[in-house]
Enzyme design. Structure first.
Site, PDB file in Angstrom:
ATOM      1  N   TYR A 203       0.819  -1.213   0.000  1.00 41.36           N
ATOM      2  CA  TYR A 203       0.000   0.000   0.000  1.00 41.36           C
ATOM      3  C   TYR A 203       0.855   1.266   0.000  1.00 41.36           C
ATOM      4  CZ  TYR A 203      -4.729  -1.924   0.442  1.00 41.36           C
ATOM      5  OH  TYR A 203      -5.923  -2.533   0.197  1.00 41.36           O
ATOM      6  N   GLU A 210       1.949   6.237  -6.999  1.00 42.62           N
ATOM      7  CA  GLU A 210       0.862   6.934  -7.699  1.00 42.62           C
ATOM      8  C   GLU A 210       1.018   8.448  -7.559  1.00 42.62           C
ATOM      9  OE1 GLU A 210      -2.802   5.527  -6.123  1.00 42.62           O
ATOM     10  OE2 GLU A 210      -2.322   3.418  -6.494  1.00 42.62           O
TER      11      GLU A 210
END
Length: 281
Positions: A203, A210
């Site tokens: 994560y 991102e």
């Protein structure tokens, strides 16, 4: 953004019709296979084997059927970046190769397939919150088609590589777990553990990558250059700013889910059949 949990009826509870169940099994099996192939293509680059393919050229025959406003949005943009992103890429390049040319022609369709998850919620195939599903799916699609494919300089970015590997390594166990649960099979203990443990590492890597990919398409901000930013640049900066709090919300949720499923004396035992309320991250 990292993917949230969504729910399905178990094979022992009143659930979707047999046809819908078979469809969902096929959908999740296909998705798991697609993401596994993305991993294979990316690792091939690390081994020095490069496959050349351009997603823009791959979809070019379809451009005539797409509204002009959309095709203009997808048109590759001039290089626009900042000193921070350039410096980061310089230090990472010796260790993390560019994988766009080898992976994107598979990544694009596989990630786009996830748009069907919104339809699954609308049709009642799965019990997931519609707003959450839309946000999660659309954020990935924006990164794939609105950022990576529009800004060619991201194709050589090391954080593109870390982003897609984090996505793929998360999605393969998730979709595989989901498919086996729908099929009523006993989920292997190791798959259950991966499903509820790998997020600790993946994560932060995925969400951080991102944000960095999007940040690399924002112009320089130092020296009073903010005045030259467009409305799109400000929107992207806002999205980058909410990545960290968004990650913490998802991270906390998955830690609660992990305690519920893998906690001692709580949840199901490793390798046992799923409960009535299945969850897939």
């Amino acid at each position: 953004m990292p993917r949230n949990d969504h729910k399905l009826p178990s094979t022992r509870s009143q659930g979707p019709s047999l046809a819908v169940r078979f469809y969902l099994i096929a959908f999740n099996a296909l998705s798991a296979t697609g993401w596994a192939y993305v991993i294979y293509l990316a690792l091939a680059v690390f081994r020095g084997q490069r496959a050349s393919s351009s997603a823009y050229n791959f979809f070019k025959p379809l451009v005539s059927y797409v509204p002009t406003s959309i095709t203009e949005f997808l048109t590759p943009q001039p290089k626009t970046t900042n000193h921070f992103s350039t410096t980061l890429a310089y230090f990472l390049h010796p260790y993390i190769p560019a994988t766009y040319e080898s992976t994107f022609s598979t990544l694009g369709p596989v990630q786009s397939l996830a748009a069907l998850e919104i339809l699954h919620v609308l049709l009642g195939f799965v019990r997931s919150p519609l707003p959450t599903t839309i946000i999660q799916v659309s954020s990935r699609l924006i990164l794939v088609w609105g950022i990576v494919e529009r800004f060619p300089h991201t194709h050589s970015s090391p954080v593109y590589t870390t982003m897609i590997l984090a996505w793929a390594l998360t999605e393969v166990p998730r979709y595989a777990y989901y498919a086996l649960s729908l099929a009523g099979c006993g989920v292997p203990a190791w798959l259950t553990w991966m499903r509820y443990s790998t997020f600790y590492v993946l994560y932060p890597i995925g969400a951080g990558s991102e944000a960095l990919v999007m940040l690399s398409t924002i112009p320089e901000w130092s020296g009073g250059k903010l005045e030259a930013w467009s409305a799109e640049d400000w929107v992207k900066a806002g999205l980058v700013a909410i990545w960290v709090p968004g990650l913490w919300v998802m991270y906390s949720h998955m830690m609660r889910m992990r305690r519920k499923v893998l906690g001692v004396g709580k949840g199901q035992k490793l390798g046992s059949k799923p409960k009535d309320r299945l969850k897939a991250e």
